[in-house]
Enzyme design. Structure first.
Site, PDB file in Angstrom:
ATOM      1  N   ASP A 137      -7.221  -1.286  -4.749  1.00  0.00           N
ATOM      2  CA  ASP A 137      -8.288  -0.842  -3.857  1.00  0.00           C
ATOM      3  C   ASP A 137      -9.202   0.165  -4.557  1.00  0.00           C
ATOM      4  O   ASP A 137     -10.434   0.136  -4.386  1.00  0.00           O
ATOM      5  CB  ASP A 137      -7.704  -0.214  -2.599  1.00  0.00           C
ATOM      6  CG  ASP A 137      -6.899  -1.208  -1.771  1.00  0.00           C
ATOM      7  OD1 ASP A 137      -7.192  -2.413  -1.863  1.00  0.00           O
ATOM      8  OD2 ASP A 137      -5.977  -0.783  -1.061  1.00  0.00           O
ATOM      9  N   ASP A 163       0.853  -1.192   0.000  1.00  0.00           N
ATOM     10  CA  ASP A 163       0.000   0.000   0.000  1.00  0.00           C
ATOM     11  C   ASP A 163       0.889   1.241   0.000  1.00  0.00           C
ATOM     12  O   ASP A 163       1.919   1.260   0.673  1.00  0.00           O
ATOM     13  CB  ASP A 163      -0.915   0.021   1.230  1.00  0.00           C
ATOM     14  CG  ASP A 163      -2.017  -1.015   1.161  1.00  0.00           C
ATOM     15  OD1 ASP A 163      -2.378  -1.418   0.037  1.00  0.00           O
ATOM     16  OD2 ASP A 163      -2.514  -1.436   2.226  1.00  0.00           O
TER      17      ASP A 163
END
Length: 206
Positions: free
Chosen positions: A160, A146
């Site tokens: 995402d 991330d």
């Protein structure tokens, strides 16, 4: 006194309606869904590769849009917002089941909107699944890369974004009553009841 000539008989095959829908449209939607999923997967993995090459783990956030949006590299063992970080292998199984379900559903596509939604959802799910299968600390326990920091609330990635976009689109399609096959549920006529048939018979002239 002459009688009007009868119209010529028409062959049965000329009046019978065509009931077999063309399958080419569905095949095109399947292809475009797969192409979109592949594009999302490639974009996700390429941006993760860039993040690992250009950023340091847990370094201070680099501001991009003031305090609203920044970039910083972390490795997430859980789901969104680091939920269930101790159950990575369970999340891997769940995502795998979701991917299988999406692949099976694609064969029934009849809507462009659903094709886009499933393409985004499949690409996003595969993007994070690749991390869980191939990254440290091991198979099915890998941590997801991330790097997009949303005002310090949570950190995500391109996969995402695709999954969230797909969820919003699916919600809109459902609200409009558009099914996976492209038909509106509101367009379906209710089945006739015996009372309806009785009223029709009474209204017919003798």
């Amino acid at each position: 006194m002459s009688t009007p000539a009868e119209p010529p008989a028409v062959a049965d095959d000329e009046t019978a309606p065509t009931t077999t829908p063309p399958a080419s449209g569905s095949r095109v939607l399947v292809v475009w869904t797969a192409v979109l999923a592949a594009f999302v997967l490639a974009a996700d993995q390429l941006t993760k590769w860039w993040a690992e090459s250009a950023l340091e783990v847990n370094a201070p956030t680099i501001q991009v849009v003031g305090d609203l949006l920044g970039i910083r590299l972390i490795y997430n063992p859980g789901a969104a917002l680091s939920i269930a970080s101790g159950y990575t292998w369970i999340l891997t199984i769940v995502v795998t089941v979701v991917v299988v379900f999406i692949v099976r559903a694609i064969g029934r596509l009849g809507s462009r909107g659903w094709a886009v939604a499933l393409g985004l959802l499949l690409g996003g799910a595969l993007g994070n699944l690749v991390d869980r299968l191939a990254r440290e600390p091991g198979f099915a326990r890998g941590h997801v890369v991330d790097f997009i920091d949303y005002a310090g609330f949570f950190v995500g990635n391109v996969a995402d974004i695709a999954v969230v976009s797909a969820a919003v689109l699916i919600a809109l399609l459902s609200l409009r009553g558009i099914g996976l096959d492209g038909k509106r549920h509101t367009d379906e006529e209710p089945a006739a009841t015996p009372d309806d048939s009785a009223r029709d018979d009474q209204s017919d002239p003798a």
